[in-house]
Each structure stands twice: as C-alpha cells, then as structure tokens.
Design a protein around this motif. Structure first.
Motif, PDB file in Angstrom:
ATOM      1  N   PHE A   1      83.630  16.998   2.654  1.00 52.23           N
ATOM      2  CA  PHE A   1      82.196  16.703   2.622  1.00 52.23           C
ATOM      3  C   PHE A   1      81.433  17.767   1.847  1.00 52.23           C
ATOM      4  CE2 PHE A   1      78.365  14.778   4.056  1.00 52.23           C
ATOM      5  CZ  PHE A   1      77.489  15.780   4.442  1.00 52.23           C
ATOM      6  N   SER A   2      81.768  19.017   2.045  1.00 52.40           N
ATOM      7  CA  SER A   2      81.014  20.098   1.417  1.00 52.40           C
ATOM      8  C   SER A   2      81.162  20.124  -0.103  1.00 52.40           C
ATOM      9  CB  SER A   2      81.447  21.445   1.992  1.00 52.40           C
ATOM     10  OG  SER A   2      82.832  21.654   1.775  1.00 52.40           O
TER      11      SER A   2
ATOM     12  N   THR B   1      62.822  13.159   3.738  1.00 52.22           N
ATOM     13  CA  THR B   1      63.499  14.412   3.426  1.00 52.22           C
ATOM     14  C   THR B   1      64.987  14.264   3.686  1.00 52.22           C
ATOM     15  OG1 THR B   1      61.543  15.701   4.054  1.00 52.22           O
ATOM     16  CG2 THR B   1      63.638  16.881   3.893  1.00 52.22           C
ATOM     17  N   ILE B   2      65.785  14.519   2.666  1.00 52.00           N
ATOM     18  CA  ILE B   2      67.238  14.484   2.800  1.00 52.00           C
ATOM     19  C   ILE B   2      67.732  15.897   3.095  1.00 52.00           C
ATOM     20  CG2 ILE B   2      67.667  14.821   0.325  1.00 52.00           C
ATOM     21  CD1 ILE B   2      70.034  12.862   0.581  1.00 52.00           C
ATOM     22  N   SER B   3      68.748  16.001   3.937  1.00 48.99           N
ATOM     23  CA  SER B   3      69.335  17.304   4.240  1.00 48.99           C
ATOM     24  C   SER B   3      70.782  17.093   4.664  1.00 48.99           C
ATOM     25  CB  SER B   3      68.548  18.034   5.334  1.00 48.99           C
ATOM     26  OG  SER B   3      68.581  17.307   6.544  1.00 48.99           O
ATOM     27  N   ARG B   4      71.508  18.173   4.784  1.00 50.34           N
ATOM     28  CA  ARG B   4      72.899  18.083   5.182  1.00 50.34           C
ATOM     29  C   ARG B   4      73.312  19.318   5.956  1.00 50.34           C
ATOM     30  NH1 ARG B   4      76.054  17.273  -0.164  1.00 50.34           N
ATOM     31  NH2 ARG B   4      77.888  17.459   1.205  1.00 50.34           N
ATOM     32  N   ASP B   5      74.320  19.138   6.805  1.00 46.61           N
ATOM     33  CA  ASP B   5      74.932  20.237   7.539  1.00 46.61           C
ATOM     34  C   ASP B   5      76.418  20.192   7.239  1.00 46.61           C
ATOM     35  OD1 ASP B   5      76.086  21.986   9.384  1.00 46.61           O
ATOM     36  OD2 ASP B   5      74.641  21.507  10.929  1.00 46.61           O
ATOM     37  N   ASN B   6      76.855  21.018   6.326  1.00 47.83           N
ATOM     38  CA  ASN B   6      78.262  20.973   5.906  1.00 47.83           C
ATOM     39  C   ASN B   6      79.213  21.423   7.018  1.00 47.83           C
ATOM     40  OD1 ASN B   6      77.624  19.942   3.400  1.00 47.83           O
ATOM     41  ND2 ASN B   6      77.701  21.918   2.351  1.00 47.83           N
ATOM     42  N   ALA B   7      78.734  22.228   7.938  1.00 45.84           N
ATOM     43  CA  ALA B   7      79.577  22.646   9.061  1.00 45.84           C
ATOM     44  C   ALA B   7      79.857  21.480  10.003  1.00 45.84           C
ATOM     45  CB  ALA B   7      78.909  23.791   9.815  1.00 45.84           C
ATOM     46  N   LYS B   8      78.937  20.514  10.034  1.00 39.96           N
ATOM     47  CA  LYS B   8      79.087  19.349  10.907  1.00 39.96           C
ATOM     48  C   LYS B   8      79.481  18.091  10.145  1.00 39.96           C
ATOM     49  CE  LYS B   8      75.747  20.945  14.359  1.00 39.96           C
ATOM     50  NZ  LYS B   8      74.491  20.626  15.091  1.00 39.96           N
ATOM     51  N   ASN B   9      79.686  18.218   8.825  1.00 40.20           N
ATOM     52  CA  ASN B   9      80.021  17.046   8.001  1.00 40.20           C
ATOM     53  C   ASN B   9      79.020  15.915   8.196  1.00 40.20           C
ATOM     54  OD1 ASN B   9      82.228  18.419   7.047  1.00 40.20           O
ATOM     55  ND2 ASN B   9      83.753  17.162   8.079  1.00 40.20           N
ATOM     56  N   THR B  10      77.757  16.257   8.203  1.00 34.77           N
ATOM     57  CA  THR B  10      76.723  15.273   8.504  1.00 34.77           C
ATOM     58  C   THR B  10      75.586  15.335   7.489  1.00 34.77           C
ATOM     59  OG1 THR B  10      77.245  15.413  10.864  1.00 34.77           O
ATOM     60  CG2 THR B  10      75.147  14.407  10.267  1.00 34.77           C
ATOM     61  N   LEU B  11      75.151  14.159   7.086  1.00 35.38           N
ATOM     62  CA  LEU B  11      74.016  13.966   6.193  1.00 35.38           C
ATOM     63  C   LEU B  11      72.851  13.408   7.010  1.00 35.38           C
ATOM     64  CD1 LEU B  11      73.096  13.779   3.111  1.00 35.38           C
ATOM     65  CD2 LEU B  11      73.797  11.376   3.268  1.00 35.38           C
TER      66      LEU B  11
END
Length: 120
Positions: free
Chosen positions: A28-29, A68-78
């Motif tokens: 994902f990241s 607003t789009i954002s992501r958390d690469n530690a959680k594999n979540t968009l």
C-alpha cells in the motif's frame, strides 16, 4: 489486491461523512491511491488522488474545498473526509489503486464501493 470501502450512508445536505478503504494484497505504501464515484445512470467520475507518502493531493473541481483525501500507510488505509455534502454528491464511491483520471478506465483496480446518499 483487495480494497474494501466503508463509511457510506445517508446524510442531509450540508452534512459530513468519512469514508475508509482498507487495502491488502499489495504494498500500500508504494501505491498512489484515488477515489472514484459513480452516480446512477452516469459514468465514473474521478474525484481525488493522493501520492504514496500523502504529500501530494489532487482534487476534481466538483469536490475541491469540500473533500479531503488522506492515508495512513501504517494501517494500509485510505480515507475521504466529505464535508458540505450536496445532493449531487450522491453516488457509489470506490477507492482505486492508481493516480489521476486514468483510474476511471481500470475498473479492476477498484473496490466494491460504498453508497453515499445525500437527501433531506
């Protein structure tokens, strides 16, 4: 590759919703990600993209300043935070792997979608 959207629902005009997309089966990241929506009887509409580290974002004019789009690469979540929702935002919302409007042509890169309905 699996993308699972959640967070949709029914909201009144002017309201807010936050969509999530849980990703698995790929790194994902290392992937740019996007949101696409499709209203009944209409073609898919790209609405936003985010770069791998979340530094660069890109919005369609129809949602700029409201979403607003954002992501958390530690959680594999968009995520997609949607504020000031309008009736015309009613659609099935999909997350997609990839960058920009080109993702509208690659249906296989989308999740199963989550319904957003804006109605009073």
């Amino acid at each position: 590759v699996q993308l699972v959207e959640s967070g949709g629902g029914m909201v009144q005009p002017g309201g807010s919703l936050r969509l999530s997309c849980a990703a698995s089966g790929f790194t994902f990241s290392s992937a740019a990600m996007s949101w696409v929506r499709q209203a009944p009887g209409k073609g898919p509409e790209w609405i936003s993209s985010i770069s791998t580290a979340g530094i660069t974002t890109y919005y369609a004019d129809s949602v700029k300043g409201r979403f607003t789009i954002s992501r958390d690469n530690a959680k594999n979540t968009l995520y997609l935070q949607m504020n000031s929702l309008k009736r015309e935002d009613t659609a099935l919302y999909y997350c997609a792997r990839g960058w920009g409007r080109a993702v509208t042509t690659t249906r296989g890169s989308w999740g199963q979608g989550t319904q957003v309905t804006v109605s009073s």
